[in-house]
Design an enzyme around this catalytic site. Structure first.
Site: not given
Ligand code: NAD
Length: 425
Positions: A85, A263, A279, A377
């Protein structure tokens, strides 16, 4: 003509190129240029796109712009923003410029905890169930932390427990909230695994039945906050200041206005969320749910006049973003965006994003309270319209300028102006 079927067995097992062929064949697009366009995946290699999502056939490039002038917590930032946008990046630059001399943005964060929900049904004694879950907090802590030793190693893990009783058409439900510090991860996968692992234990402790086990996007244990003072003199005087406050009061009380007000905030927020591979839907869902927390949908920001007659803006919204997981670590542009901002923690990123949201809101309200948004805009938008009319190279700026001069930014006018320009040369 033979009937086309979308039942394509094994589509997911094909290579990206073969999926593109099948898709183009289905659509009757046999042009080689079409195929080449799909296979030109820009800065996201096709094999990476194929790993990020299912059935990948290409990528969708979106411009990344840099917001300048952003002074946040005493540090200068260049902020990458991915948006299609026009005016969005310019709005942040302008708000930053007008607050730079008065100290820019101050930010803070409530924490980095996410909430996972476990829904327990088919119970007759919800009060009793609630306490039998609460009294097992140490057992629950151990089960959750065992799920993610890496998270625990990084200083995260289970922090607290909440158990709520909700009435439903099928009787009471007992909802357990696991409050988990996910540190530098957005944490969806981390907390979902904990909720799923804990579910059978909750069933055995209570005799009830668990249905849902999933995080809540209303991440109100992860609130990012930003505030900023704009000197009345720097923004055009008391009339502009008061216009902004009046515009805010409108959004505060009216959901029709608040939807558009927020928005605008999300124009800035989502652009940085996107540029860092986070996300957007998670952050947007959290923001809008938080905006409705009082029982009516309202403004995410707050505007007031200071004792010295200046304009103070503030914002507070859930900001579930991470540096680990999802596309954040994998997408080359996301990695570059984090490097440009020298982001060291998810908290730092969340705070920058809150400042960008507030900056965006300032510029939108200022434009609305003064000349209206269309003037600024439309001068940017006129270039898009010139492009749509078929202008190329130098013609784009020339046609866009004519549209602005005429005060009519319309495709039919752009086409006429392009014809005139071409007939002259
Ligand atoms: P992930 O599981 O890929 O990574 C997180 C993991 O990385 C942690 O659980 C930990 O084991 C490890 N890690 C390593 N270094 C770390 C640090 N410094 N701090 C924290 N953890 C560390 O990712 P995630 O963040 O658990 O999930 C994010 C993804 O899930 C996004 O892609 C999102 O789109 C998706 N998602 C979103 C929803 C929702 O929003 N409702 C639902 C399901 C999945």
């Amino acid at each position: 003509m033979s009937k086309k079927s979308s039942r394509i067995s094994g589509f997911h097992t094909l290579s990206v190129a073969d999926r593109v062929s099948k898709t183009l064949e289905f659509a009757g697009m046999s042009d080689e240029q079409d195929a080449a366009m799909f296979l030109n995946t820009g800065n996201l290699p096709a094999d990476l796109a194929d790993r990020l999502i299912e059935n990948a056939v290409g990528t969708m490039n979106i411009p990344v712009g840099i917001a300048t002038n952003m002074l946040i917590d005493g540090r200068d930032y260049l902020v990458p923003m991915a948006t299609e946008e026009s005016s969005v990046v310019a709005a942040v630059c302008n708000a930053g410029r007008q607050s730079y001399e008065s100290g820019g943005f101050q930010t803070s964060m409530s924490g980095t905890c996410m909430i996972a929900q476990i829904q327990l049904v088919d119970i007759t004694d919800p009060g009793n169930c609630r306490l039998s879950i609460l009294e097992r907090i140490e057992e629950i802590r151990a089960i959750c932390n065992d799920c993610d030793p890496v998270l625990v190693k990084h200083g995260g893990g289970f922090r607290d427990l909440e158990v709520r009783i909700i009435e439903s058409a099928h009787g009471p439900m007992v909802i357990t909230h696991l409050i988990v510090d996910t540190r530098d991860a957005m944490g969806a996968n981390a907390v979902n695994t904990m909720a799923e692992t804990l579910a059978p234990h909750i069933e055995s402790w209570t005799g009830g039945r668990v249905y849902l086990r999933i995080l809540s996007n209303l991440a109100d244990r992860r609130l990012a906050r930003a505030r900023c003072v704009w000197k009345a003199d720097a923004i055009g005087g008391p009339d502009v200041r008061d216009g902004i406050v009046r515009a805010y009061e409108f959004a505060l009380m009216d959901p029709y206005r608040a939807a558009t007000h927020n928005k605008g905030i999300m124009n800035g927020v989502s652009a940085v969320v996107m540029a860092t591979g986070n996300d957007t839907r998670a952050v947007e869902a959290g923001a809008h749910a938080y905006a409705a927390r009082k029982g009516w949908y309202s403004s995410l920001s707050h505007w007031e006049v200071t004792a010295s007659g200046d304009l103070a803006g503030s914002i507070e919204l859930p900001m579930a973003v991470g540096l680990i997981g999802g596309a954040t670590k994998l997408h080359p542009m996301a990695r570059a965006s984090l490097r440009i901002m020298d982001i060291q923690s998810a908290e730092q990123l969340a705070r920058v994003i809150a400042a960008v949201g507030l900056a965006q809101n300032f510029s939108a309200l200022k434009a609305l309270a003064t000349e209206g948004v269309q003037k600024g805009h439309m001068s940017l938008h006129s270039q898009n319209i010139a492009l749509m009319a078929g202008a190329e190279g130098d013609e784009i700026a020339a046609v866009a300028q004519r549209l602005v001069d005429l005060g009519t930014v319309r495709i039919d006018v752009a086409e006429q102006e392009l014809l005139k320009l071409r007939s002259k040369s």
